[in-house]
Design a protein around this motif. Structure first.
Motif, PDB file in Angstrom:
ATOM      1  N   GLY A  39     -54.608  -0.441 -34.595  1.00  0.00           N
ATOM      2  CA  GLY A  39     -55.349  -1.501 -35.396  1.00  0.00           C
ATOM      3  C   GLY A  39     -54.791  -2.978 -35.060  1.00  0.00           C
ATOM      4  O   GLY A  39     -54.920  -3.307 -33.973  1.00  0.00           O
ATOM      5  N   ASN A  40     -54.240  -3.779 -36.010  1.00  0.00           N
ATOM      6  CA  ASN A  40     -53.723  -5.027 -35.603  1.00  0.00           C
ATOM      7  C   ASN A  40     -52.074  -4.863 -35.102  1.00  0.00           C
ATOM      8  O   ASN A  40     -51.401  -5.931 -34.905  1.00  0.00           O
ATOM      9  CB  ASN A  40     -53.902  -5.937 -36.670  1.00  0.00           C
ATOM     10  N   THR A  41     -51.494  -3.719 -35.125  1.00  0.00           N
ATOM     11  CA  THR A  41     -50.076  -3.444 -34.934  1.00  0.00           C
ATOM     12  C   THR A  41     -49.961  -3.293 -33.388  1.00  0.00           C
ATOM     13  O   THR A  41     -50.788  -2.612 -32.734  1.00  0.00           O
ATOM     14  CB  THR A  41     -49.481  -2.244 -35.665  1.00  0.00           C
ATOM     15  N   MET A  42     -49.145  -4.043 -32.801  1.00  0.00           N
ATOM     16  CA  MET A  42     -48.727  -4.158 -31.427  1.00  0.00           C
ATOM     17  C   MET A  42     -47.226  -4.147 -31.128  1.00  0.00           C
ATOM     18  O   MET A  42     -46.638  -4.883 -31.849  1.00  0.00           O
ATOM     19  CB  MET A  42     -49.283  -5.275 -30.619  1.00  0.00           C
ATOM     20  N   LYS A  69     -40.857  -9.384 -34.496  1.00  0.00           N
ATOM     21  CA  LYS A  69     -41.105 -11.018 -34.527  1.00  0.00           C
ATOM     22  C   LYS A  69     -42.029 -11.689 -35.641  1.00  0.00           C
ATOM     23  O   LYS A  69     -42.776 -10.854 -35.897  1.00  0.00           O
ATOM     24  CB  LYS A  69     -41.833 -11.322 -33.075  1.00  0.00           C
ATOM     25  N   TYR A  70     -41.432 -12.376 -36.319  1.00  0.00           N
ATOM     26  CA  TYR A  70     -41.937 -12.997 -37.486  1.00  0.00           C
ATOM     27  C   TYR A  70     -43.341 -13.434 -37.498  1.00  0.00           C
ATOM     28  O   TYR A  70     -44.315 -13.248 -38.155  1.00  0.00           O
ATOM     29  CB  TYR A  70     -40.933 -13.999 -38.259  1.00  0.00           C
ATOM     30  N   ALA A  71     -43.720 -14.176 -36.452  1.00  0.00           N
ATOM     31  CA  ALA A  71     -44.990 -14.424 -36.106  1.00  0.00           C
ATOM     32  C   ALA A  71     -45.947 -13.269 -36.016  1.00  0.00           C
ATOM     33  O   ALA A  71     -47.283 -13.446 -36.080  1.00  0.00           O
ATOM     34  CB  ALA A  71     -45.009 -15.058 -34.502  1.00  0.00           C
ATOM     35  N   ALA A  72     -45.529 -12.210 -35.735  1.00  0.00           N
ATOM     36  CA  ALA A  72     -46.269 -10.926 -35.844  1.00  0.00           C
ATOM     37  C   ALA A  72     -46.939 -10.860 -37.024  1.00  0.00           C
ATOM     38  O   ALA A  72     -48.179 -10.299 -37.186  1.00  0.00           O
ATOM     39  CB  ALA A  72     -45.548  -9.830 -35.481  1.00  0.00           C
ATOM     40  N   ALA A  73     -46.589 -11.266 -38.165  1.00  0.00           N
ATOM     41  CA  ALA A  73     -47.034 -11.012 -39.360  1.00  0.00           C
ATOM     42  C   ALA A  73     -47.348 -12.322 -40.088  1.00  0.00           C
ATOM     43  O   ALA A  73     -47.657 -12.596 -41.118  1.00  0.00           O
ATOM     44  CB  ALA A  73     -45.913 -10.591 -40.294  1.00  0.00           C
ATOM     45  N   GLY A  74     -47.343 -13.442 -39.109  1.00  0.00           N
ATOM     46  CA  GLY A  74     -47.534 -14.856 -39.434  1.00  0.00           C
ATOM     47  C   GLY A  74     -46.705 -15.330 -40.542  1.00  0.00           C
ATOM     48  O   GLY A  74     -47.118 -16.114 -41.491  1.00  0.00           O
ATOM     49  N   SER A 122     -47.276  -7.875 -32.959  1.00  0.00           N
ATOM     50  CA  SER A 122     -48.226  -7.968 -34.015  1.00  0.00           C
ATOM     51  C   SER A 122     -48.300  -7.112 -35.035  1.00  0.00           C
ATOM     52  O   SER A 122     -47.950  -6.034 -34.857  1.00  0.00           O
ATOM     53  CB  SER A 122     -49.806  -7.960 -33.442  1.00  0.00           C
ATOM     54  N   ALA A 123     -48.611  -7.403 -36.443  1.00  0.00           N
ATOM     55  CA  ALA A 123     -48.475  -6.462 -37.492  1.00  0.00           C
ATOM     56  C   ALA A 123     -49.699  -6.142 -38.456  1.00  0.00           C
ATOM     57  O   ALA A 123     -50.399  -7.258 -38.630  1.00  0.00           O
ATOM     58  CB  ALA A 123     -47.352  -6.893 -38.350  1.00  0.00           C
ATOM     59  N   ASP A 124     -49.915  -5.128 -38.423  1.00  0.00           N
ATOM     60  CA  ASP A 124     -51.122  -4.707 -39.440  1.00  0.00           C
ATOM     61  C   ASP A 124     -50.376  -4.305 -40.706  1.00  0.00           C
ATOM     62  O   ASP A 124     -49.441  -3.342 -40.669  1.00  0.00           O
ATOM     63  CB  ASP A 124     -51.883  -3.528 -39.073  1.00  0.00           C
ATOM     64  N   LYS A 125     -50.836  -5.186 -41.942  1.00  0.00           N
ATOM     65  CA  LYS A 125     -50.095  -4.805 -43.000  1.00  0.00           C
ATOM     66  C   LYS A 125     -49.984  -3.417 -43.357  1.00  0.00           C
ATOM     67  O   LYS A 125     -48.902  -3.000 -44.518  1.00  0.00           O
ATOM     68  CB  LYS A 125     -50.408  -5.754 -44.191  1.00  0.00           C
ATOM     69  N   ASP A 126     -50.895  -2.603 -42.979  1.00  0.00           N
ATOM     70  CA  ASP A 126     -50.985  -0.984 -43.851  1.00  0.00           C
ATOM     71  C   ASP A 126     -50.728  -0.102 -42.648  1.00  0.00           C
ATOM     72  O   ASP A 126     -50.418   1.103 -43.087  1.00  0.00           O
ATOM     73  CB  ASP A 126     -52.245  -0.721 -44.248  1.00  0.00           C
ATOM     74  N   ILE A 127     -50.206  -0.478 -41.402  1.00  0.00           N
ATOM     75  CA  ILE A 127     -49.999   0.417 -40.341  1.00  0.00           C
ATOM     76  C   ILE A 127     -48.344   0.237 -39.905  1.00  0.00           C
ATOM     77  O   ILE A 127     -48.057  -0.722 -39.513  1.00  0.00           O
ATOM     78  CB  ILE A 127     -50.686   0.213 -39.058  1.00  0.00           C
ATOM     79  N   MET A 128     -47.619   1.233 -40.380  1.00  0.00           N
ATOM     80  CA  MET A 128     -45.925   1.046 -40.392  1.00  0.00           C
ATOM     81  C   MET A 128     -45.449   1.115 -38.824  1.00  0.00           C
ATOM     82  O   MET A 128     -45.833   2.190 -38.258  1.00  0.00           O
ATOM     83  CB  MET A 128     -45.467   1.905 -41.368  1.00  0.00           C
ATOM     84  N   ASP A 371     -36.105  -9.608 -46.527  1.00  0.00           N
ATOM     85  CA  ASP A 371     -36.937 -10.939 -45.526  1.00  0.00           C
ATOM     86  C   ASP A 371     -37.081 -10.226 -44.135  1.00  0.00           C
ATOM     87  O   ASP A 371     -36.293 -10.699 -43.424  1.00  0.00           O
ATOM     88  CB  ASP A 371     -36.145 -12.039 -45.785  1.00  0.00           C
ATOM     89  N   GLY A 372     -38.055  -9.339 -44.162  1.00  0.00           N
ATOM     90  CA  GLY A 372     -38.406  -9.106 -42.731  1.00  0.00           C
ATOM     91  C   GLY A 372     -39.648  -9.317 -42.426  1.00  0.00           C
ATOM     92  O   GLY A 372     -40.498  -9.822 -43.375  1.00  0.00           O
ATOM     93  N   ALA A 373     -40.127  -9.250 -41.278  1.00  0.00           N
ATOM     94  CA  ALA A 373     -41.439  -9.502 -40.683  1.00  0.00           C
ATOM     95  C   ALA A 373     -42.475  -8.416 -41.526  1.00  0.00           C
ATOM     96  O   ALA A 373     -43.650  -9.197 -41.842  1.00  0.00           O
ATOM     97  CB  ALA A 373     -41.437  -9.624 -39.164  1.00  0.00           C
ATOM     98  N   PHE A 374     -42.208  -7.392 -41.227  1.00  0.00           N
ATOM     99  CA  PHE A 374     -43.139  -6.294 -41.898  1.00  0.00           C
ATOM    100  C   PHE A 374     -42.857  -6.019 -43.308  1.00  0.00           C
ATOM    101  O   PHE A 374     -43.864  -6.067 -44.375  1.00  0.00           O
ATOM    102  CB  PHE A 374     -43.006  -5.001 -41.208  1.00  0.00           C
ATOM    103  N   ILE A 375     -41.573  -5.684 -43.562  1.00  0.00           N
ATOM    104  CA  ILE A 375     -41.326  -5.275 -45.010  1.00  0.00           C
ATOM    105  C   ILE A 375     -40.252  -6.600 -45.831  1.00  0.00           C
ATOM    106  O   ILE A 375     -39.453  -7.141 -45.211  1.00  0.00           O
ATOM    107  CB  ILE A 375     -40.183  -4.224 -45.091  1.00  0.00           C
ATOM    108  N   HIS A 376     -40.675  -6.939 -46.792  1.00  0.00           N
ATOM    109  CA  HIS A 376     -40.191  -8.043 -47.354  1.00  0.00           C
ATOM    110  C   HIS A 376     -40.322  -7.822 -48.981  1.00  0.00           C
ATOM    111  O   HIS A 376     -41.439  -7.521 -49.379  1.00  0.00           O
ATOM    112  CB  HIS A 376     -40.529  -9.580 -46.993  1.00  0.00           C
ATOM    113  N   GLY A 377     -39.373  -8.383 -49.701  1.00  0.00           N
ATOM    114  CA  GLY A 377     -39.464  -7.971 -51.344  1.00  0.00           C
ATOM    115  C   GLY A 377     -37.869  -8.111 -51.796  1.00  0.00           C
ATOM    116  O   GLY A 377     -36.951  -8.675 -51.200  1.00  0.00           O
TER     117      GLY A 377
END
Length: 724
Positions: A39-42, A69-74, A122-128, A371-377
């Motif tokens: 997907g968009n995950t690299m 990389k935070y840029a991976a998730a914008g 690069s991060a796809d929000k739903d592909i871990m 506060d991570g690029a993929f997981i945050h909350g």
């Protein structure tokens, strides 16, 4: 610039995009480099290994780092520097998952510095990405010339709506009853870690076997990619010198003595001292002027003596280092309410392993920000594990938690998280801290047991108590003999073939962590290990219940209290006030902590304080703000301002009404001079609320009406009255 890119794809049949592995385009100066895309995950994985080992090194100096990389998730990183810094706990945990899968597959004789780096680019929000990192790292090694007994791969297996799924979408995990990361080669499982909702042993074995089928597909794809780039020739993997005559001399002089000490059932430190004495006695016979290589080999061979003697004792006689048989759990004692000022506390001791654990109950403001690029909350359950040097009788500078502390704490956190009350039944942010005071085997499992007792001591309504056990394995490939060990010692972990930690309630397994150091674990051995672990877990639970069988009915008297209630969304702003002025004033004046958030179109208010009076004062003020004025009701208000035509009176926080000059008294007032002043407290009645929401107040409606005065009769009226 040209490049020769090679690609392979993997379709796991799970409804997601195929996984693509490519090499030859990026990071070509590394020994191995692979880009994984789904997907968009690299992920970019690289491996570099020194050509020669450092002198005197008899192990593999392997480092594995996963970084997002935070840029991976914008996203832009938080903090002052606004750049990626030290690895977060989440990144450390993924690094550990990959490390534990890779490390056993390098040749025992390979000792060159080796570094594996995996970057989320690069991060796809739903592909871990965590379930893909091991595949990317192994593929990078596969296309290099570094010796490796792989490839391996990792997958996530979850049971969602009763069906086993490989690498499900992140959104699907909310409904999962089990979730494990499983790593293995084409032939064997090497690592398992995850959590579940009180599942059976048979269900866990089924999930691991299901995951292994997907791993086999990913291993085959790596072999295909390695063949495409021609990576079949590997560098020399033997970095160990040898001296067979010296080896035979070491064994002849020390084996029987070591075997006798191992069989003596002595304590950890006594046994260690006696082993050291035997070694020193032999080293003296080598003379004072031995060369470095001979000294190095003699120490290595003496370690081999201990390895074989301890294992043979267990396999041949069924006797362990402390005198136990394979199934016996060490003596247990525990105590709760040990720390009088903590909100909950417990001491749990099993043999020579001891945890002092505390529980602190906090407000919503105490939640941990992730506060991570993929997981945050935010997380309202926090568990920290500390392993000071004195717990093993060592001297070591305190440099804060390392990867081991993060990993052990995470396993305990996963275990206890499964039995916490639902958020609706638990308004607190909970922090559990385990300080290991003694350690000789499985301090993480001691943390689970102590954490359960401390939470119940604090009055947290756990669904069920949890216990944990560490299982070991000793095997002999030549004879086929094996022994499964319950409640392993530190030395049994170091010298054994497996470290398998299992936690659970009386109803089933809630978490596990397994690491294998050998190639091959038969399914029947895994099943037997799980059944033996269940027996030990239930025994430990029984011992824990002798101390405290269920959560206390109430929190400690000194524990803070939380009142939670719901308000209409429209009042959130009124409670907070401009720039937070109103809520800050309430907190300051009542000594409470107030949090408010919008959830599902409603305002959720929590008031947190150390005493009831503070809570009552804050709740009263908030309810006054959210109360709706009712026509006909009487209010006690404060005069906020004076106007020529009347006064504005605040009858509720933020709610002013007009007390017109004609409604102040029954007599007619010519002006407001001297009638009222700002700050006066007056009782008024709400007469009306117009269409614009304006309030009409009256004071005279609460005053007795004066008697009506008779008017004097006119002269005309007097003349017309007949005379008597």
């Amino acid at each position: 610039m040209s490049y020769n890119e090679k690609k392979v794809t993997i379709d796991l049949g799970n409804g997601l995009a195929p996984i693509e592995l490519s090499t030859g385009k990026l990071a070509k100066q590394a020994d191995g480099s692979v880009v994984l895309k789904q997907g968009n995950t690299m992920l970019l994985a690289t491996v570099v290994s020194a050509k020669e080992p450092k002198e005197g090194v008899d192990f593999l100096p392997l480092s594995v780092d996963y970084q997002e990389k935070y840029a991976a998730a914008g996203r832009i990183p938080g903090g002052f520097l606004r750049r990626e810094a030290r690895l977060s706990d989440y990144e450390v945990l993924i690094s550990r998952l990959v490390d534990r899968a890779l490390r056993p597959l390098f040749p025992d004789t390979y000792h060159a510095d080796t570094q594996v780096m995996i970057s989320l680019i690069s991060a796809d929000k739903d592909i871990m990405p965590d379930a893909l990192a091991g595949l990317a790292a192994s593929a990078a090694i596969a296309v290099s010339d570094i010796p490796f007994n792989g490839p391996i791969s990792e997958v996530r297996v979850a049971k969602v709506n009763g069906e086993l799924v490989i690498n499900p979408r992140l959104s699907a995990l909310e409904n999962a009853t089990l979730e494990y990361i499983v790593a293995g080669s084409a032939q064997d499982i090497v690592m398992v870690e995850g959590e579940s909702k009180e599942i059976s042993e048979a269900e866990m074995v089924q999930a691991i076997a299901f995951a292994h089928e997907a791993i086999k597909k990913q291993v085959a794809a790596q072999i295909e990619l390695a063949n495409l780039v021609g990576a079949s020739v590997k560098r020399d993997g033997n970095h160990e010198p040898s001296n067979l005559d010296l080896r035979d001399a070491v064994f002849a002089a020390t084996y029987d003595k070591v075997y006798a000490v191992a069989k003596s059932g002595s304590s950890k430190h006594e046994r260690s001292d006696r082993f050291a004495e035997i070694g020193d006695e032999f080293f003296i016979t080598l003379g004072e002027e031995i060369d470095e290589e001979t000294e190095f080999l003699a120490k290595k061979y003496y370690h081999d003596v201990q390895y074989e003697a301890v294992r043979n004792l267990i396999l041949d006689e069924g006797i362990r280092l402390d005198g136990r048989d394979a199934r016996t759990v060490r003596p247990i004692w525990s105590e709760v309410d040990y720390l009088p000022a903590a909100h909950g506390s417990a001491v749990f001791t099993r043999g020579e392993t001891q945890s002092l654990t505390s529980v602190t109950l906090g407000a919503k403001d105490d939640e941990q920000m992730i506060d991570g690029a993929f997981i945050h909350g935010y997380s309202k359950f926090i568990l920290h594990y500390n392993f000071p040097a004195f717990s093993t009788g060592e001297v070591r500078p305190n440099r804060g938690p390392g990867r081991r502390e993060v990993g052990h704490g995470n396993l305990a956190m996963r275990s206890l998280k499964q039995v916490l009350p639902a958020d609706n039944d638990n308004p607190y942010t909970i922090r559990v801290v385990s300080d290991i005071l003694e350690s000789n085997g499985s301090s993480s499992m001691a943390t689970v047991c102590a954490g359960t007792l401390a939470l119940m001591d604090a009055g947290v309504k756990l669904k069920a108590p949890v216990s944990g056990i560490a299982m070991g394995l000793i095997t002999d490939e030549k004879t086929g003999k094996y022994a499964i060990l319950s409640d392993i010692l530190g030395d049994e972990d170091h010298l054994g073939d497996m470290d398998f930690k299992v936690t659970g309630t009386e109803n089933g397994i809630v978490a596990c962590q397994m690491d294998l150091k050998i190639n091959g674990l038969k399914w029947e051995v895994l099943t037997q290990a799980l059944d033996q672990a269940k027996e030990a877990r239930l025994h430990i639970l029984g011992e824990m219940k002798k101390t405290l069988a269920a959560p206390r009915e109430d929190y400690k008297p000194h524990a803070p209290r939380i009142v939670s209630f719901t308000i209409d969304k429209e009042f959130i702003g009124a409670i907070i006030g401009p720039g937070g002025k109103i809520i800050q004033e309430m907190q300051r004046e009542t000594g409470s902590t107030i949090s408010i958030e919008e959830v599902d179109g409603k305002g959720i208010v929590q008031v947190f304080a150390d005493d009831k009076a503070s809570i009552d004062a804050a709740v009263s003020r908030i309810k006054a703000i959210v109360a709706k004025p009712e026509v006909g009701e009487v209010y006690e208000g404060k005069v906020k301002s004076i106007m020529p035509f009347g006064a504005f009176v605040e009858i509720m926080p933020g709610k002013d009404g007009l007390l017109h000059i004609s409604e102040i008294e029954w007599r007619r007032l010519e002006s407001m001079d001297g009638v009222l002043k700002e700050g006066d407290i007056v009782k008024v009645k709400l007469l009306d609320i117009d269409k614009q929401g304006k309030l009409k107040l009256s004071r005279k409606a609460l005053l007795p009406r004066p008697p009506r005065e008779d008017k004097p009769k006119s002269e005309t009226e007097t003349k017309d009255v007949p005379k008597a």
